[in-house]
Design a protein around this motif. Sequence first.
Motif, mmCIF file in Angstrom:
data_model
loop_
_atom_site.group_PDB
_atom_site.id
_atom_site.type_symbol
_atom_site.label_atom_id
_atom_site.label_comp_id
_atom_site.label_asym_id
_atom_site.label_seq_id
_atom_site.Cartn_x
_atom_site.Cartn_y
_atom_site.Cartn_z
ATOM 1 N N LEU A 148 -51.634 -16.712 -59.337
ATOM 2 C CA LEU A 148 -50.352 -17.237 -59.809
ATOM 3 C C LEU A 148 -49.479 -16.142 -60.410
ATOM 4 C CD1 LEU A 148 -51.415 -20.647 -61.377
ATOM 5 C CD2 LEU A 148 -50.096 -20.268 -59.289
ATOM 6 N N ILE A 149 -50.073 -15.258 -61.183
ATOM 7 C CA ILE A 149 -49.313 -14.141 -61.749
ATOM 8 C C ILE A 149 -48.807 -13.245 -60.623
ATOM 9 C CG2 ILE A 149 -49.514 -12.032 -63.132
ATOM 10 C CD1 ILE A 149 -51.401 -13.659 -64.985
ATOM 11 N N GLY A 150 -49.620 -13.025 -59.611
ATOM 12 C CA GLY A 150 -49.198 -12.232 -58.460
ATOM 13 C C GLY A 150 -48.019 -12.843 -57.748
ATOM 14 N N LEU A 151 -48.015 -14.173 -57.616
ATOM 15 C CA LEU A 151 -46.885 -14.848 -56.975
ATOM 16 C C LEU A 151 -45.623 -14.737 -57.812
ATOM 17 C CD1 LEU A 151 -48.591 -18.083 -55.594
ATOM 18 C CD2 LEU A 151 -47.720 -16.125 -54.287
ATOM 19 N N VAL A 152 -45.763 -14.793 -59.120
ATOM 20 C CA VAL A 152 -44.607 -14.695 -60.009
ATOM 21 C C VAL A 152 -44.045 -13.268 -60.020
ATOM 22 C CG1 VAL A 152 -43.903 -14.822 -62.439
ATOM 23 C CG2 VAL A 152 -45.319 -16.619 -61.456
ATOM 24 N N VAL A 153 -44.906 -12.276 -59.935
ATOM 25 C CA VAL A 153 -44.494 -10.884 -60.020
ATOM 26 C C VAL A 153 -43.884 -10.383 -58.711
ATOM 27 C CG1 VAL A 153 -45.399 -8.537 -60.333
ATOM 28 C CG2 VAL A 153 -46.097 -10.335 -61.857
ATOM 29 N N VAL A 154 -44.202 -11.014 -57.594
ATOM 30 C CA VAL A 154 -43.731 -10.548 -56.286
ATOM 31 C C VAL A 154 -42.208 -10.506 -56.230
ATOM 32 C CG1 VAL A 154 -43.540 -11.235 -53.865
ATOM 33 C CG2 VAL A 154 -45.751 -11.180 -54.953
ATOM 34 N N THR A 155 -41.539 -11.494 -56.717
ATOM 35 C CA THR A 155 -40.085 -11.571 -56.619
ATOM 36 C C THR A 155 -39.374 -10.474 -57.412
ATOM 37 O OG1 THR A 155 -40.258 -13.945 -56.288
ATOM 38 C CG2 THR A 155 -38.094 -13.082 -56.872
#
Length: 81
Positions: free
Chosen positions: A70-77
């Motif tokens: 989830l943190i990875g998905l949030v940081v991608v943008t």
Amino acid sequence: MKRIDESKLLIQLVTRLSALLARQRGLPVVIGIVLVIVSFLLQVVDVFAPSQVLNLLGVIAQHTGILIALIGLVVVTPLGK
């Protein structure tokens, strides 16, 4: 808090981590998925050989994997394309 904000080690760590994630944006998500798969395997083994340690490791791996993904998905943008 000022001491933490001015920590050269912490600044270098965040800089290196953001540079790594900018190049390999999907890495945290992949790591999270792998941890969830490991958790699944640990819980399957725990069914056949009940152990509190296996149960604990399975739960920790599962929750850590979900959080990292989830943190990875949030940081991608914010890191851009």
